[in-house]
Motif scaffolding. Structure first.
Motif, mmCIF file in Angstrom:
data_model
loop_
_atom_site.group_PDB
_atom_site.id
_atom_site.type_symbol
_atom_site.label_atom_id
_atom_site.label_comp_id
_atom_site.label_asym_id
_atom_site.label_seq_id
_atom_site.Cartn_x
_atom_site.Cartn_y
_atom_site.Cartn_z
ATOM 1 N N TYR A 15 47.805 41.148 38.006
ATOM 2 C CA TYR A 15 47.136 42.337 38.059
ATOM 3 C C TYR A 15 46.426 42.324 36.861
ATOM 4 O O TYR A 15 46.829 42.403 35.597
ATOM 5 N N VAL A 16 44.942 41.730 36.816
ATOM 6 C CA VAL A 16 44.219 41.551 35.611
ATOM 7 C C VAL A 16 42.872 42.227 35.789
ATOM 8 O O VAL A 16 41.735 41.441 35.840
ATOM 9 N N PRO A 17 42.674 43.661 35.828
ATOM 10 C CA PRO A 17 41.451 44.140 35.972
ATOM 11 C C PRO A 17 40.318 43.869 34.737
ATOM 12 O O PRO A 17 39.743 44.415 34.720
ATOM 13 N N TYR A 18 41.290 43.666 33.532
ATOM 14 C CA TYR A 18 40.374 43.812 32.379
ATOM 15 C C TYR A 18 39.811 42.269 32.018
ATOM 16 O O TYR A 18 38.841 41.971 31.673
ATOM 17 N N SER A 19 40.879 41.356 31.980
ATOM 18 C CA SER A 19 40.488 39.970 31.701
ATOM 19 C C SER A 19 40.022 39.181 32.709
ATOM 20 O O SER A 19 39.374 38.305 32.549
ATOM 21 N N ARG A 20 40.542 39.398 33.951
ATOM 22 C CA ARG A 20 40.219 38.754 35.352
ATOM 23 C C ARG A 20 40.992 37.102 35.221
ATOM 24 O O ARG A 20 40.437 36.268 35.942
ATOM 25 N N PHE A 21 42.012 36.874 34.306
ATOM 26 C CA PHE A 21 42.468 35.877 34.098
ATOM 27 C C PHE A 21 43.943 35.611 34.630
ATOM 28 O O PHE A 21 44.952 36.135 33.959
ATOM 29 N N MET A 28 62.710 27.450 37.407
ATOM 30 C CA MET A 28 64.135 26.703 38.066
ATOM 31 C C MET A 28 65.453 27.340 37.473
ATOM 32 O O MET A 28 65.194 27.098 36.176
ATOM 33 N N SER A 29 66.367 27.620 37.940
ATOM 34 C CA SER A 29 67.668 27.836 37.111
ATOM 35 C C SER A 29 68.506 26.690 37.612
ATOM 36 O O SER A 29 68.457 26.115 38.885
ATOM 37 N N PRO A 30 69.797 26.619 37.280
ATOM 38 C CA PRO A 30 71.048 25.660 37.684
ATOM 39 C C PRO A 30 71.073 25.798 38.924
ATOM 40 O O PRO A 30 71.465 24.705 39.787
ATOM 41 N N SER A 31 71.196 26.924 39.592
ATOM 42 C CA SER A 31 71.325 26.871 41.120
ATOM 43 C C SER A 31 70.541 26.438 41.987
ATOM 44 O O SER A 31 70.621 26.210 43.061
ATOM 45 N N GLY A 32 69.322 26.076 41.531
ATOM 46 C CA GLY A 32 68.093 25.814 42.358
ATOM 47 C C GLY A 32 67.051 26.794 42.718
ATOM 48 O O GLY A 32 66.181 26.469 43.373
ATOM 49 N N ALA A 33 67.645 28.054 42.356
ATOM 50 C CA ALA A 33 66.735 29.264 42.789
ATOM 51 C C ALA A 33 65.495 29.236 41.816
ATOM 52 O O ALA A 33 65.510 28.776 40.853
ATOM 53 N N ILE A 34 64.373 29.633 42.321
ATOM 54 C CA ILE A 34 62.900 29.681 41.706
ATOM 55 C C ILE A 34 63.016 31.286 41.561
ATOM 56 O O ILE A 34 62.755 32.147 42.592
ATOM 57 N N HIS A 35 62.461 31.610 40.272
ATOM 58 C CA HIS A 35 62.107 32.958 39.913
ATOM 59 C C HIS A 35 60.643 32.929 39.612
ATOM 60 O O HIS A 35 60.174 31.831 38.559
ATOM 61 N N VAL A 36 59.740 33.848 39.856
ATOM 62 C CA VAL A 36 58.521 33.802 39.630
ATOM 63 C C VAL A 36 58.088 35.126 38.818
ATOM 64 O O VAL A 36 58.819 36.091 38.932
ATOM 65 N N GLY A 37 56.740 35.011 38.279
ATOM 66 C CA GLY A 37 56.107 36.119 37.541
ATOM 67 C C GLY A 37 54.768 35.611 37.261
ATOM 68 O O GLY A 37 54.154 34.716 37.412
ATOM 69 N N CYS A 38 53.997 36.817 37.120
ATOM 70 C CA CYS A 38 52.362 36.939 37.031
ATOM 71 C C CYS A 38 52.053 37.737 36.031
ATOM 72 O O CYS A 38 53.011 38.591 35.593
ATOM 73 N N GLU A 47 49.773 46.132 25.970
ATOM 74 C CA GLU A 47 51.380 46.442 26.644
ATOM 75 C C GLU A 47 51.223 45.766 27.905
ATOM 76 O O GLU A 47 52.162 46.091 28.644
ATOM 77 N N GLY A 48 50.597 44.711 28.356
ATOM 78 C CA GLY A 48 50.830 43.897 29.408
ATOM 79 C C GLY A 48 51.933 43.020 29.223
ATOM 80 O O GLY A 48 52.748 43.082 28.455
ATOM 81 N N THR A 49 52.221 42.298 30.266
ATOM 82 C CA THR A 49 53.239 41.344 30.481
ATOM 83 C C THR A 49 52.734 39.985 30.792
ATOM 84 O O THR A 49 51.912 39.963 31.558
ATOM 85 N N CYS A 50 53.206 39.161 30.068
ATOM 86 C CA CYS A 50 52.780 37.680 30.334
ATOM 87 C C CYS A 50 53.678 37.142 31.750
ATOM 88 O O CYS A 50 54.745 37.595 32.064
ATOM 89 N N ALA A 51 52.992 36.116 32.355
ATOM 90 C CA ALA A 51 53.677 35.488 33.524
ATOM 91 C C ALA A 51 55.065 35.030 33.194
ATOM 92 O O ALA A 51 55.896 35.220 34.063
ATOM 93 N N GLU A 52 54.875 34.430 32.202
ATOM 94 C CA GLU A 52 56.513 33.766 31.735
ATOM 95 C C GLU A 52 57.583 34.714 31.574
ATOM 96 O O GLU A 52 58.593 34.494 32.004
ATOM 97 N N ALA A 53 57.246 35.887 30.888
ATOM 98 C CA ALA A 53 58.288 36.962 30.625
ATOM 99 C C ALA A 53 58.412 37.420 31.710
ATOM 100 O O ALA A 53 59.574 37.954 32.309
ATOM 101 N N GLY A 54 57.617 37.672 32.822
ATOM 102 C CA GLY A 54 57.898 38.252 34.143
ATOM 103 C C GLY A 54 58.828 37.598 35.006
ATOM 104 O O GLY A 54 59.949 37.912 35.611
#
Length: 130
Positions: A15-21, A28-38, A47-54
Motif C-alpha cells: 500500500y504505497v499511494p504516496y511514494s509508489r515504491f 524463512m523460519s527453522p520450520s521451513g515456513a515462509i512469512h511475508v510482508g509488504c 507512521e508506515g510499516t516497512c516490508a521487513e517489519a511486516g
C-alpha cells in the motif's frame, strides 16, 4: 526460489499511494515456513510499516521467533538495503550469519548477511550486568 517468489508476490500488495515504491519481504523460519510482508504507507509519515517489519510481525504472530533466511525485493535500479530500524529488527530474530538477499524486480541480486548489514549490532548482551 520459494523466498524470491513469495517476496515478489507480496510486493504487489504493498500500500504505497504516496511514494509508489513497493517493497516485498519474505523470511524463512527453522520450520521451513515462509512469512511475508509488504510496506504499508500512511499519510502521517513516518507512521508506515516497512516490508521487513511486516514479515517479522507475521512470523511472530505465527508463533515463530527465528529467521534462517531473508529476501527483500523492490523496483529500484539497484538492490535496496533495509532501513536502519529494519536492520536492527532482523538482528533481533536472526543470527549474524543469516543470508539476506536484496533484489530488484529486473533480477539483480546482492547477497549479504545480517552481520554485514548491521555491524556492531546492539543485542541483549549489552544489557547484561556482569
Amino acid at each position: 526460489m520459494q523466498l524470491k517468489d513469495a517476496a515478489r508476490a507480496v510486493r504487489e500488495n504493498a500500500y504505497v499511494p504516496y511514494s509508489r515504491f513497493k517493497v516485498g519481504a519474505a523470511l524463512m523460519s527453522p520450520s521451513g515456513a515462509i512469512h511475508v510482508g509488504c510496506n504499508v504507507e500512511n499519510v502521517a509519515y513516518p507512521e508506515g510499516t516497512c516490508a521487513e517489519a511486516g514479515a517479522i510481525a507475521a512470523m511472530v504472530a505465527a508463533g515463530e521467533t527465528e529467521i534462517t533466511e531473508a529476501y527483500v525485493i523492490a523496483d529500484s535500479p539497484h538492490p535496496v538495503p533495509p532501513c536502519g530500524g529494519c536492520r536492527q529488527k532482523l538482528a533481533e530474530f536472526a543470527k549474524g550469519g543469516v543470508t539476506v538477499t536484496l533484489a530488484t524486480t529486473d533480477g539483480q541480486e546482492f547477497v549479504t548477511t545480517v552481520a554485514d548489514l548491521l555491524p556492531g549490532a546492539f543485542t541483549s548482551t549489552h544489557m547484561d550486568k556482569a
